[in-house]
Structures are given as C-alpha cells and as structure tokens.
Motif scaffolding. Structure first.
Motif, mmCIF file in Angstrom:
data_model
loop_
_atom_site.group_PDB
_atom_site.id
_atom_site.type_symbol
_atom_site.label_atom_id
_atom_site.label_comp_id
_atom_site.label_asym_id
_atom_site.label_seq_id
_atom_site.Cartn_x
_atom_site.Cartn_y
_atom_site.Cartn_z
ATOM 1 N N THR A 16 0.867 -1.188 0.000
ATOM 2 C CA THR A 16 0.000 0.000 0.000
ATOM 3 C C THR A 16 0.901 1.234 0.000
ATOM 4 N N LYS A 24 -4.291 -11.148 -0.982
ATOM 5 C CA LYS A 24 -5.727 -11.206 -1.347
ATOM 6 C C LYS A 24 -6.362 -12.455 -0.755
ATOM 7 N N CYS A 27 -10.442 -12.456 -3.471
ATOM 8 C CA CYS A 27 -10.440 -11.190 -4.213
ATOM 9 C C CYS A 27 -10.531 -9.935 -3.327
ATOM 10 N N ILE A 28 -10.561 -10.091 -2.009
ATOM 11 C CA ILE A 28 -10.575 -8.912 -1.116
ATOM 12 C C ILE A 28 -9.137 -8.641 -0.676
ATOM 13 N N ARG A 50 -15.412 -1.967 3.846
ATOM 14 C CA ARG A 50 -16.214 -2.415 2.709
ATOM 15 C C ARG A 50 -15.391 -3.096 1.617
ATOM 16 N N SER A 51 -14.223 -2.478 1.308
ATOM 17 C CA SER A 51 -13.471 -3.037 0.167
ATOM 18 C C SER A 51 -12.119 -3.633 0.565
ATOM 19 N N TYR A 52 -11.819 -3.640 1.849
ATOM 20 C CA TYR A 52 -10.536 -4.201 2.270
ATOM 21 C C TYR A 52 -10.607 -4.637 3.727
ATOM 22 N N LYS A 105 -2.435 4.244 -10.236
ATOM 23 C CA LYS A 105 -3.765 3.982 -9.664
ATOM 24 C C LYS A 105 -4.591 5.258 -9.490
#
Ligand SMILES: C[S@@+](CC[C@H](N)C(=O)[O-])C[C@H]1O[C@@H](n2cnc3c(N)ncnc32)[C@H](O)[C@@H]1O
Length: 440
Positions: A16, A24, A27-28, A50-52, A105
C-alpha cells in the motif's frame, strides 16, 4: 466474506502507499503492516471495511530475504517508523513502487520513475517534536504516538534524530521533572539542531515560571557547552493537532540558527519551514536548479521562507515567490536582504489569487510548485492549463496528491522526469520531484 478475528493465510504480492504488505483473500485485499512482498504470513484480522481488511501478522511462514532485524527497540510500538524491518535497498525499491503506483492507480498514468535518491539511514532528522507525559512518580518522560492514535509510548531515544537531539530531549525532561512542581502542563518538546545551533521549544498548556526556565537554560548550557542553545516556550491556546502555534516566546540564548545552504545564508526560527533531512534537501534543491537552468524568469509558487526562490535567483534574471503566510514572506524578505538578492519579488498571497495573472504575464517563465501535502488548488491547475507555462517543476511530499494533480495536468503536459528522494528514511513517506513539459 472476511470477518473480524478470522485467521487467514496470505501470500503478500504488493504494497500500500503506507508500505503495508497486500495479500488477497477471495479477491478482497488484506493490508498487513510489517509484511513484505514474497512472504507468506498467517494473519489475524483486526478490521474489516467495505473493500478491504487489515490483518496483524501472527506468524511468518515464508520469510523474505530482505527482512532484517529492526534497529530500534520501540519499533512497531512507536508510530514514527514503518520500514525498519526491511533492508535499506529494499525500502528504496518499495518507495519507488509507491510513487509509480500512485501515478498508475490515482492518476491513470504510466510513468518511468527514477531510482530513489539515498539518505543516511539513521540520525538524519534535524528536528523532532515529542509528546511529553508524566508517570506515577511525577517524572516527565518523552514519548511518541502509536500509529494513527494519540496513545503515547514512552521512549528514551529516537534513532532518526541527530544524536545530540536525543541527548537534549533527555536532559530537558530530566530538568522539567526536577524544577517544576506542576508536570501535567507539559505537552510537547520540539528540538531543532543544525550545525552547532539548537533551538528548544517547550510546549505547555499554561505559562511557565520564567525564573525556573532561566535555571533550566543555565543547566542545559553547561551540559552542552559546544552548542549554541536557544530556549522558547509555546503556550498552546487551542486543543488541536498543530504542535507549535499560539503564544511563542523567546526565553534565553540564540533566537535563530544561521546556516549556509548551497551558498545562501539562512536564518531558521522555531516556526520556519525547513526540510528535516539537510543532506537530501540539498540534493533535491540541486536537482531543481539543474532542471531550472537556462530559464530567465521563474515563478516559485508556495515559496515558504524563500530558500528555494533565493537559490533559483542565482541563475535566473528574475524570480517571483508566492507564499500565503505573512511571517514566512517576512522571513523570505529578510533572506533576500541578507543575501543581497536584487532579482527576487516575494508576493504574500494565496497562490490561487496571484498565480493566474503572473503566469499569464510571464508566458516563458519556468513554474516551480512546492505545495503542502494537500497539493495544488484545482483553480491553480485550471489557470496553468489556460496559460500553459512551458515547463513545471513540481516538488511533492505526498505521492497521492501529486498523482491527482498530474492527472489533471496530463491533458496539456507530458511527464518528462520523476525522481523520488528519501527525505524520511525508515518511514514510508517520500519526497518526489516531477517535471512536466508542455505537449507539442
Ligand atoms: C513545502 S513548503 C515550501 C517550502 C519552500 N519551497 C522552501 O524552499 O522553503 C509549502 C509552503 O506553501 C505555503 N502555502 C500553503 N498554502 C498556500 C497557498 N494556498 N498559497 C500560497 N502558499 C501556500 C505554506 O505556508 C508553506 O510555506
């Protein structure tokens, strides 16, 4: 679905922007502090968003060759460093990747990123600000905050700071414990040391007894005979995250540190902006000067106390500095006088008000942008796109806002050079120089 308290086995495949390992699971993305690319780790999930998710290492099953023993005994408790568990060479590669990823990104831009300019690994910081706390025996101690919190971890040294800075901090807390009755009033200690000058600022919630402060200063001066010391106090008026503000008073000793930077004589006061890593700062400014060579006029937006403007004025015919803080502009004007610089105009305005007119009037000028972490105002970007200066040198301490601004500029500009500088060794922070050239 990942749930809090799950234990998962993860292969770490990337990083990060904070240097956390990323693995992963279904897929998270799971972010794992202190995990390295190529490692296989068993993690305990401590947060699910929510996404990680965020996981804490329980066990390293496959270890990276780049993993090393951290040098600091407070590592992982203190929130100051996050890359001490990795070899220095690898930490530079991680930072190069952080910058590259930000452009890809957040900016949707594929850019070549040069190797990171190296730093001395430890003891490079010329300034630290440590929170002060009081223990059950009424002794004052220096501390650091845990990552993303205001929970103090008591420390007795910081390996990032010059050795004498740690020694000064230790002495000051000892003397505060010895001389002052009321200990809870002490909030922070800020020490800045360059060459043989050191400025010490004690931040407190109440005004401090002047007689005791003089006594403290005398004791410090006899302890550090080879240094020129200056003592300030800062009475905090507001309960916020800004450490030095409010009522800053000079108590004793020197008021400023005078230092030569690439031939410019600079006076630094407790509130002056000055990069924390002197060696890397000089390498960065040298690179800026190299890139600025040949330009007759330069507009230096976000010019602070005017050091970079003064350096640019050595070769340009005229330099215009734009800075919003009145005190910083006063410093910049003093710097100009002291160094007998005639070809520099310091403008005290918000860049979004001053820059549009200036770039429109000086079409061939080189534009230098050195904004704070939040980057450049959107209206400044619009003004740049309208006036189209031929070249922009952007210095950034935040790859995310640099990438955001680069995306907006990319309609009219190509990115011709990106060089990160390891201004903050052992942490995931990175300073970046980015050069934009007008598209043909
Ligand atoms: C990273 S420092 C620049 C340091 C400077 N280049 C030097 O050589 O010392 C960023 C500066 O931008 C100033 N600043 C922040 N917002 C601004 C704005 N909207 N307009 C002009 N200056 C601003 C800050 O006060 C700070 O001095």
């Amino acid at each position: 679905m990942i749930k809090k308290n799950d234990e998962l086995l993860l292969d770490i495949t990337s990083y990060t922007s904070e240097g956390y390992g990323v693995g992963k699971h279904n897929c998270i993305a799971v972010f794992v502090p202190f995990a390295l690319e190529g490692e296989q780790v068993l993690v305990h999930i401590i947060k699910v968003a929510r996404s990680y998710a965020i996981g804490k290492i329980v066990k390293i099953l496959k270890r990276s060759d780049a993993r090393i023993e951290p040098s600091c005994k407070f590592y992982q408790k203190c929130g100051g460093c996050d890359l001490q568990h990795v070899s220095y060479d690898q930490s530079l590669k991680i930072k190069q990747q952080i910058v590259k990823d930000a452009f890809a990104k957040l900016g949707g831009l594929k850019v070549e990123v040069e190797e990171v300019c190296e730093s001395q690994e430890f003891m490079y910081r010329n300034k630290i600000a440590v929170p002060l706390c009081t223990d059950d025996n009424a002794q004052v101690s220096m501390a650091m905050y845990r990552k993303s919190s205001h929970n103090a971890v008591v420390i007795d040294e910081c390996l990032l700071a010059h050795k004498e800075i740690t020694e000064i901090c230790k002495q000051v807390v000892e003397l505060l414990s010895k001389y002052f009755e009321e200990k809870e009033v002490f909030k922070h200690l800020v020490v800045r040391k360059l060459k043989n000058g050191a400025l010490i600022t004690i931040v407190s919630s109440k005004a401090l007894d002047a007689r005791l402060l003089k006594k403290l200063f005398a004791a410090l001066s006899s302890k550090f005979e080879s240094l020129n010391l200056g003592l300030y106090t800062c009475k905090k008026l507001m309960d916020n995250n800004v450490i030095l503000e409010g009522n800053i008073k000079h108590v004793a000793g020197i008021k400023n540190i005078e230092i030569d930077v690439l031939g410019i004589n600079v006076e630094i006061a407790p509130l002056s902006f000055f990069q924390v890593n002197f060696e890397v700062m000089q390498k960065l400014y040298q690179k800026v000067l190299e890139q600025a060579s040949g330009y007759r006029e330069v507009i230096d937006a976000y010019s602070g106390a005017g050091l970079l403007s003064a350096l640019l004025a050595k070769t340009a015919k005229h330099v215009y500095g734009i800075e919003i803080v009145k005190e910083a502009v006063e410093n910049a004007n003093n710097l100009k006088l002291k160094n007998n610089i005639k070809n520099l105009t310091n403008i005290c305005k918000d860049a979004k008000d001053a820059l549009p007119k200036l770039i429109n009037e000086h079409k061939d000028a080189l534009l230098v942008l050195d904004p704070p972490r939040k980057g450049v105002d959107k209206s400044v970007i619009e003004a740049i796109k309208n006036s189209k200066p031929v070249k922009i040198i952007y210095i950034s301490c935040n790859p995310a806002t640099l990438a955001r601004d680069a995306k907006l500029l990319s309609e009219c500009y190509d990115i011709s050079y990106v060089k990160p500088f390891d201004m903050f060794s052992k942490t995931s922070s990175v300073e970046t120089l980015c050069v934009f050239t007008l598209k043909l």
